[in-house]
Write a protein that holds these residues in place. Structure first.
Motif, mmCIF file in Angstrom:
data_model
loop_
_atom_site.group_PDB
_atom_site.id
_atom_site.type_symbol
_atom_site.label_atom_id
_atom_site.label_comp_id
_atom_site.label_asym_id
_atom_site.label_seq_id
_atom_site.Cartn_x
_atom_site.Cartn_y
_atom_site.Cartn_z
ATOM 1 N N ASP A 8 0.561 -0.012 6.278
ATOM 2 C CA ASP A 8 1.719 0.577 5.599
ATOM 3 C C ASP A 8 2.885 -0.409 5.656
ATOM 4 O O ASP A 8 3.343 -0.772 6.739
ATOM 5 N N ALA A 23 7.053 4.612 2.892
ATOM 6 C CA ALA A 23 5.928 5.341 3.497
ATOM 7 C C ALA A 23 5.364 6.376 2.523
ATOM 8 O O ALA A 23 4.141 6.544 2.426
ATOM 9 N N PHE A 26 3.475 4.515 -0.228
ATOM 10 C CA PHE A 26 2.226 3.978 0.326
ATOM 11 C C PHE A 26 1.188 5.089 0.496
ATOM 12 O O PHE A 26 0.017 4.915 0.134
ATOM 13 N N ALA A 27 1.603 6.224 1.030
ATOM 14 C CA ALA A 27 0.668 7.342 1.206
ATOM 15 C C ALA A 27 0.109 7.785 -0.142
ATOM 16 O O ALA A 27 -1.100 8.068 -0.270
ATOM 17 N N SER A 30 -2.298 5.056 -1.486
ATOM 18 C CA SER A 30 -3.482 4.970 -0.626
ATOM 19 C C SER A 30 -4.501 6.048 -0.975
ATOM 20 O O SER A 30 -5.709 5.827 -0.893
ATOM 21 N N TYR A 92 -0.970 -1.401 -4.178
ATOM 22 C CA TYR A 92 -2.151 -1.418 -3.320
ATOM 23 C C TYR A 92 -3.010 -2.621 -3.710
ATOM 24 O O TYR A 92 -3.176 -2.904 -4.898
#
Length: 156
Positions: A8, A23, A26-27, A30, A92
């Motif tokens: 992260d 965050a 990113f979550a 992901s 990503y």
């Protein structure tokens, strides 16, 4: 979801607001990454603490693609009229890349769009080894100003 371990990039953010949006972006990416379809997610933090997500939606015809920041802006405006405080986008890595997920600045089109709707918005950008919040206006110093709206929108 890709099944591989990717770090992260929020750990590079000393500021809490920056960490929060990075965050969240990113979550989102992901869990939704799909090669050549969804490579970037964005998150926008509003003045009430709400987080609004957007996903890059690629298309066979490049012009039809939708940036993650545009999706996050739309989600934010559907959910609240609170001021928009911070935005971050995270890319990503492709399965063939050895690089980790990374924070990416908004493209030029998104800079224009975000400034039209949130003139005080700050974007998370990399500045050396750390990421920081930069005023969106600093990323687009010569913004186009048209005559479509007689005054700035009251909601920012």
């Amino acid at each position: 979801m890709t099944g591989r371990l990717v770090a992260d990039p929020a750990s590079h953010c000393p500021d809490q607001a920056a960490r929060t949006v990075v965050a969240a972006a990113f979550a989102a990416i992901s869990s939704r990454y799909v090669l050549a379809r969804h490579q970037i997610a964005a998150a926008i933090l509003d003045g009430n603490g709400g987080i609004h997500l957007g996903l890059h939606v690629d298309a066979m015809v490049g012009r039809a693609a939708v940036c993650a920041e545009a999706g996050a802006l739309s989600a934010a405006r559907l959910a609240t009229s609170a001021p928009l405080i911070a935005v971050a986008a995270v890319r990503y890595p492709k399965p063939t890349e050895t690089a980790q997920a990374r924070i990416v600045p908004p493209c030029g089109l998104c800079r224009e769009l975000l400034l039209d709707h949130a003139p005080a918005l700050r974007a998370v950008v990399h500045d050396g080894p750390e990421a920081r919040l930069a005023p969106m206006a600093d990323l687009l110093p010569h913004k186009y100003v048209g005559t479509k709206w007689p005054t700035a929108p009251t909601r920012s």
